[in-house]
Structure formats: structure tokens, C-alpha cells
Design a protein around this motif. Structure first.
Motif, PDB file in Angstrom:
ATOM      1  N   SER A 147       0.840  -1.192   0.000  1.00 51.76           N
ATOM      2  CA  SER A 147       0.000   0.000   0.000  1.00 51.76           C
ATOM      3  C   SER A 147       0.873   1.239   0.000  1.00 51.76           C
ATOM      4  CB  SER A 147      -0.897   0.008   1.236  1.00 51.76           C
ATOM      5  OG  SER A 147      -1.584   1.233   1.300  1.00 51.76           O
ATOM      6  N   PHE A 148       0.683   2.077  -0.983  1.00 55.45           N
ATOM      7  CA  PHE A 148       1.404   3.341  -1.035  1.00 55.45           C
ATOM      8  C   PHE A 148       0.413   4.482  -0.848  1.00 55.45           C
ATOM      9  CE2 PHE A 148       4.215   0.591  -3.641  1.00 55.45           C
ATOM     10  CZ  PHE A 148       5.352   0.682  -2.849  1.00 55.45           C
ATOM     11  N   ALA A 149      -0.475   4.343   0.133  1.00 54.73           N
ATOM     12  CA  ALA A 149      -1.531   5.331   0.342  1.00 54.73           C
ATOM     13  C   ALA A 149      -0.971   6.732   0.510  1.00 54.73           C
ATOM     14  CB  ALA A 149      -2.374   4.956   1.550  1.00 54.73           C
ATOM     15  N   ALA A 150       0.170   6.847   1.155  1.00 50.25           N
ATOM     16  CA  ALA A 150       0.733   8.173   1.386  1.00 50.25           C
ATOM     17  C   ALA A 150       1.131   8.852   0.081  1.00 50.25           C
ATOM     18  CB  ALA A 150       1.942   8.080   2.307  1.00 50.25           C
ATOM     19  N   ALA A 151       1.314   8.076  -0.964  1.00 47.93           N
ATOM     20  CA  ALA A 151       1.701   8.651  -2.253  1.00 47.93           C
ATOM     21  C   ALA A 151       0.520   8.744  -3.211  1.00 47.93           C
ATOM     22  CB  ALA A 151       2.812   7.809  -2.889  1.00 47.93           C
ATOM     23  N   THR A 152      -0.695   8.563  -2.693  1.00 51.70           N
ATOM     24  CA  THR A 152      -1.886   8.656  -3.538  1.00 51.70           C
ATOM     25  C   THR A 152      -2.573   9.990  -3.308  1.00 51.70           C
ATOM     26  OG1 THR A 152      -2.195   6.269  -3.371  1.00 51.70           O
ATOM     27  CG2 THR A 152      -4.083   7.556  -4.123  1.00 51.70           C
ATOM     28  N   PRO A 153      -2.728  10.798  -4.350  1.00 53.56           N
ATOM     29  CA  PRO A 153      -3.381  12.102  -4.178  1.00 53.56           C
ATOM     30  C   PRO A 153      -4.816  11.958  -3.680  1.00 53.56           C
ATOM     31  CG  PRO A 153      -2.278  11.958  -6.299  1.00 53.56           C
ATOM     32  CD  PRO A 153      -2.269  10.584  -5.704  1.00 53.56           C
ATOM     33  N   THR A 154      -5.280  12.948  -2.967  1.00 54.72           N
ATOM     34  CA  THR A 154      -6.619  12.929  -2.374  1.00 54.72           C
ATOM     35  C   THR A 154      -7.692  12.593  -3.405  1.00 54.72           C
ATOM     36  OG1 THR A 154      -5.969  14.555  -0.736  1.00 54.72           O
ATOM     37  CG2 THR A 154      -8.322  14.348  -1.161  1.00 54.72           C
ATOM     38  N   ASP A 155      -7.618  13.204  -4.557  1.00 50.34           N
ATOM     39  CA  ASP A 155      -8.659  12.988  -5.565  1.00 50.34           C
ATOM     40  C   ASP A 155      -8.710  11.555  -6.072  1.00 50.34           C
ATOM     41  OD1 ASP A 155      -9.741  15.530  -5.558  1.00 50.34           O
ATOM     42  OD2 ASP A 155      -8.213  16.289  -6.919  1.00 50.34           O
ATOM     43  N   GLU A 156      -7.634  10.810  -5.883  1.00 48.49           N
ATOM     44  CA  GLU A 156      -7.596   9.449  -6.393  1.00 48.49           C
ATOM     45  C   GLU A 156      -7.832   8.391  -5.315  1.00 48.49           C
ATOM     46  OE1 GLU A 156      -3.999   9.001  -8.629  1.00 48.49           O
ATOM     47  OE2 GLU A 156      -4.358  10.842  -9.733  1.00 48.49           O
ATOM     48  N   LYS A 157      -7.980   8.823  -4.064  1.00 56.56           N
ATOM     49  CA  LYS A 157      -8.220   7.854  -2.988  1.00 56.56           C
ATOM     50  C   LYS A 157      -9.684   7.416  -3.000  1.00 56.56           C
ATOM     51  CE  LYS A 157      -4.564   9.159   0.134  1.00 56.56           C
ATOM     52  NZ  LYS A 157      -4.151   9.835   1.350  1.00 56.56           N
ATOM     53  N   GLU A 158      -9.884   6.120  -2.820  1.00 53.80           N
ATOM     54  CA  GLU A 158     -11.242   5.582  -2.876  1.00 53.80           C
ATOM     55  C   GLU A 158     -12.065   5.928  -1.651  1.00 53.80           C
ATOM     56  OE1 GLU A 158     -11.189   1.434  -3.675  1.00 53.80           O
ATOM     57  OE2 GLU A 158     -10.002   1.664  -5.509  1.00 53.80           O
ATOM     58  N   ASN A 159     -11.459   5.938  -0.498  1.00 55.79           N
ATOM     59  CA  ASN A 159     -12.217   6.112   0.734  1.00 55.79           C
ATOM     60  C   ASN A 159     -12.133   7.527   1.294  1.00 55.79           C
ATOM     61  OD1 ASN A 159     -13.023   3.389   0.705  1.00 55.79           O
ATOM     62  ND2 ASN A 159     -11.017   2.819   1.495  1.00 55.79           N
ATOM     63  N   GLN A 160     -11.752   8.472   0.477  1.00 51.29           N
ATOM     64  CA  GLN A 160     -11.674   9.864   0.933  1.00 51.29           C
ATOM     65  C   GLN A 160     -13.054  10.510   0.867  1.00 51.29           C
ATOM     66  OE1 GLN A 160     -10.667  12.194   2.846  1.00 51.29           O
ATOM     67  NE2 GLN A 160      -8.571  12.165   2.068  1.00 51.29           N
ATOM     68  N   LYS A 161     -13.322  11.450   1.769  1.00 53.60           N
ATOM     69  CA  LYS A 161     -14.613  12.155   1.760  1.00 53.60           C
ATOM     70  C   LYS A 161     -14.776  12.885   0.427  1.00 53.60           C
ATOM     71  CE  LYS A 161     -14.137  12.918   6.670  1.00 53.60           C
ATOM     72  NZ  LYS A 161     -12.764  13.048   7.121  1.00 53.60           N
ATOM     73  N   GLU A 162     -15.950  12.794  -0.140  1.00 51.33           N
ATOM     74  CA  GLU A 162     -16.196  13.360  -1.468  1.00 51.33           C
ATOM     75  C   GLU A 162     -16.036  14.880  -1.490  1.00 51.33           C
ATOM     76  OE1 GLU A 162     -16.537  11.778  -4.388  1.00 51.33           O
ATOM     77  OE2 GLU A 162     -16.107   9.987  -3.228  1.00 51.33           O
ATOM     78  N   TYR A 163     -16.392  15.560  -0.391  1.00 54.23           N
ATOM     79  CA  TYR A 163     -16.356  17.016  -0.434  1.00 54.23           C
ATOM     80  C   TYR A 163     -14.942  17.594  -0.431  1.00 54.23           C
ATOM     81  CZ  TYR A 163     -15.943  16.683   4.694  1.00 54.23           C
ATOM     82  OH  TYR A 163     -15.536  16.376   5.953  1.00 54.23           O
ATOM     83  N   VAL A 164     -13.928  16.777  -0.217  1.00 49.41           N
ATOM     84  CA  VAL A 164     -12.550  17.279  -0.317  1.00 49.41           C
ATOM     85  C   VAL A 164     -11.927  16.964  -1.682  1.00 49.41           C
ATOM     86  CG1 VAL A 164     -12.125  17.224   2.163  1.00 49.41           C
ATOM     87  CG2 VAL A 164     -11.512  15.245   0.761  1.00 49.41           C
ATOM     88  N   LYS A 165     -12.687  16.294  -2.529  1.00 50.05           N
ATOM     89  CA  LYS A 165     -12.189  15.997  -3.874  1.00 50.05           C
ATOM     90  C   LYS A 165     -12.647  17.091  -4.833  1.00 50.05           C
ATOM     91  CE  LYS A 165     -12.082  11.007  -3.333  1.00 50.05           C
ATOM     92  NZ  LYS A 165     -12.474   9.714  -3.912  1.00 50.05           N
ATOM     93  N   LEU A 166     -11.757  17.552  -5.671  1.00 49.68           N
ATOM     94  CA  LEU A 166     -12.081  18.616  -6.617  1.00 49.68           C
ATOM     95  C   LEU A 166     -13.146  18.189  -7.610  1.00 49.68           C
ATOM     96  CD1 LEU A 166      -8.616  20.217  -7.388  1.00 49.68           C
ATOM     97  CD2 LEU A 166     -10.500  21.171  -6.070  1.00 49.68           C
ATOM     98  N   ALA A 167     -13.229  16.905  -7.935  1.00 52.90           N
ATOM     99  CA  ALA A 167     -14.223  16.436  -8.892  1.00 52.90           C
ATOM    100  C   ALA A 167     -15.634  16.777  -8.420  1.00 52.90           C
ATOM    101  CB  ALA A 167     -14.087  14.937  -9.099  1.00 52.90           C
ATOM    102  N   GLN A 168     -15.816  16.920  -7.110  1.00 46.94           N
ATOM    103  CA  GLN A 168     -17.111  17.289  -6.541  1.00 46.94           C
ATOM    104  C   GLN A 168     -17.601  18.616  -7.106  1.00 46.94           C
ATOM    105  OE1 GLN A 168     -18.902  15.608  -4.289  1.00 46.94           O
ATOM    106  NE2 GLN A 168     -20.413  17.158  -3.741  1.00 46.94           N
ATOM    107  N   TYR A 169     -16.670  19.490  -7.467  1.00 48.74           N
ATOM    108  CA  TYR A 169     -17.019  20.851  -7.878  1.00 48.74           C
ATOM    109  C   TYR A 169     -16.775  21.120  -9.354  1.00 48.74           C
ATOM    110  CZ  TYR A 169     -16.595  21.022  -2.871  1.00 48.74           C
ATOM    111  OH  TYR A 169     -16.727  20.749  -1.552  1.00 48.74           O
TER     112      TYR A 169
END
Length: 197
Positions: A147-169
Motif C-alpha cells: 500500500s502506497f496510500a501516502a503517495a496517492t493524491p486525495t482525488d484518487e483515494k477511494e475512501n476519501q470524503k467526497e467534499y474534499v475531492k475537486l471532482a465534486q465541484y
């Protein structure tokens, strides 16, 4: 695995050169900033890229040594695994560099630097996708579900809150966009999409 690492070496070498070009553009901007806020903004970006430049300067010779000795490329070799961790970190660095280039296009729009930065941005976007594929190939070759979670950008993380992803906007593509957004339609926003507004 050797060919994939050679591909990674080419990506990181291109990125190091591009980074030097970008820093050369930023330096007079920092020096001639209109106020402290602008100076701090560009200095922050410059400093992050400077750290990355230093990491690449240390990583590339190690990668060249590994490419020269195929016996080095073994999952039983701790030095090789550390090299892979450093490469994984640079995937994230490449992503940050891409965002810095996107942000800078706002500032340099219509200037002598716009075409240079746009070309660096397009090259880096392609390299970032290629780097992600290369890391997946390396993980498959090593049969290592690391797991290289620390090297995965927020927008590409599966379990990240949607409102912090730019795709939301972000706005949907113009060809499929309705005349008026319907209720529940999510707009899409990326740093890159803002430069065309």
C-alpha cells in the motif's frame, strides 16, 4: 521489471529538467512579487519543487546503479525495496508538480512564459499517467500488494470524503452538459479546468 524501471528513469529525468525550467521562471516572479502574500505563495511552490529537485538528484543515480545490475532487482533486496519506496514518493511529487504548473498558468496567462509552462504541463500530465502505470506494473511483477496510500493524491483515494475531492465541484464536459444544470448534477472542477475560465 528492468524495462519498467528504465521507463521510470526517463520520466524522472524529464521531470527534473522540466523542474529546473519552471524554477527559472519562478525566481524573478518571487523577486518582483507585488506583496508578501504573492511572494510567499510563489516561494512556497518554489521551495516544494526545490525539495523535489534534491530528491531527484539523489534518486536518479541510485536508479541508474540498479539498472546496471539486474541482480539488484529482487524483492529480497532491502535496498531495492527502499528504492521502490522513493520512486513511489516521486509519483506524488509528479502529481504536485502538475498542480503547480496548472496553478502557474493562471498567473502567466498571456505572458512570454505561457507556452513553455503549458508544454511542461502537458508533458507532466502524460508522464504522471505513465508513472502510475509503471508502478502498477512493478507491483504486479513483485507480486507485492504494497500500500502506497501516502503517495496517492486525495482525488484518487477511494475512501476519501467526497467534499474534499475537486471532482465534486468540477463542471461536466461541455459536449454533454445540459443547457441548465439539473438538481443533483455535480459540477467538476480541477486546477487545470480553472485556467480556461
Amino acid at each position: 521489471m528492468h524495462d519498467t524501471l528504465r521507463e521510470v528513469h526517463a520520466i524522472l529525468s524529464r521531470s527534473k529538467e522540466a523542474l529546473g525550467q519552471f524554477q527559472a521562471i519562478l525566481e524573478p516572479t518571487i523577486e518582483q512579487a507585488a506583496d508578501d502574500h504573492e511572494r510567499l505563495y510563489w516561494h512556497h511552490i518554489y521551495e516544494e519543487e526545490e525539495h523535489r529537485f534534491d530528491r531527484l538528484a539523489a534518486l536518479l543515480p541510485k536508479l541508474e546503479e540498479a539498472l546496471a545490475d539486474e541482480a539488484f532487482l529482487s524483492r529480497e533486496n532491502g535496498d531495492f525495496l527502499r528504492l521502490l519506496q522513493d520512486i513511489s514518493l516521486e509519483k506524488f511529487g509528479l502529481h504536485n508538480f502538475l498542480e503547480h504548473l496548472d496553478l502557474s498558468l493562471f498567473h502567466y496567462k498571456g505572458t512570454e512564459h505561457e507556452s513553455t509552462i503549458a508544454a511542461l504541463r502537458d508533458m507532466t500530465a502524460a508522464d504522471y499517467q505513465q508513472m502510475k502505470n509503471a508502478l502498477e506494473a512493478l507491483n504486479r511483477a513483485l507480486d507485492a500488494p504494497v500500500s502506497f496510500a501516502a503517495a496517492t493524491p486525495t482525488d484518487e483515494k477511494e475512501n476519501q470524503k467526497e467534499y474534499v475531492k475537486l471532482a465534486q465541484y468540477a463542471a461536466p464536459p461541455a459536449t454533454s452538459a445540459p443547457d441548465r444544470p439539473s438538481i443533483g448534477t455535480r459540477r467538476q472542477l480541477t486546477v487545470g479546468s480553472l485556467k480556461h475560465r
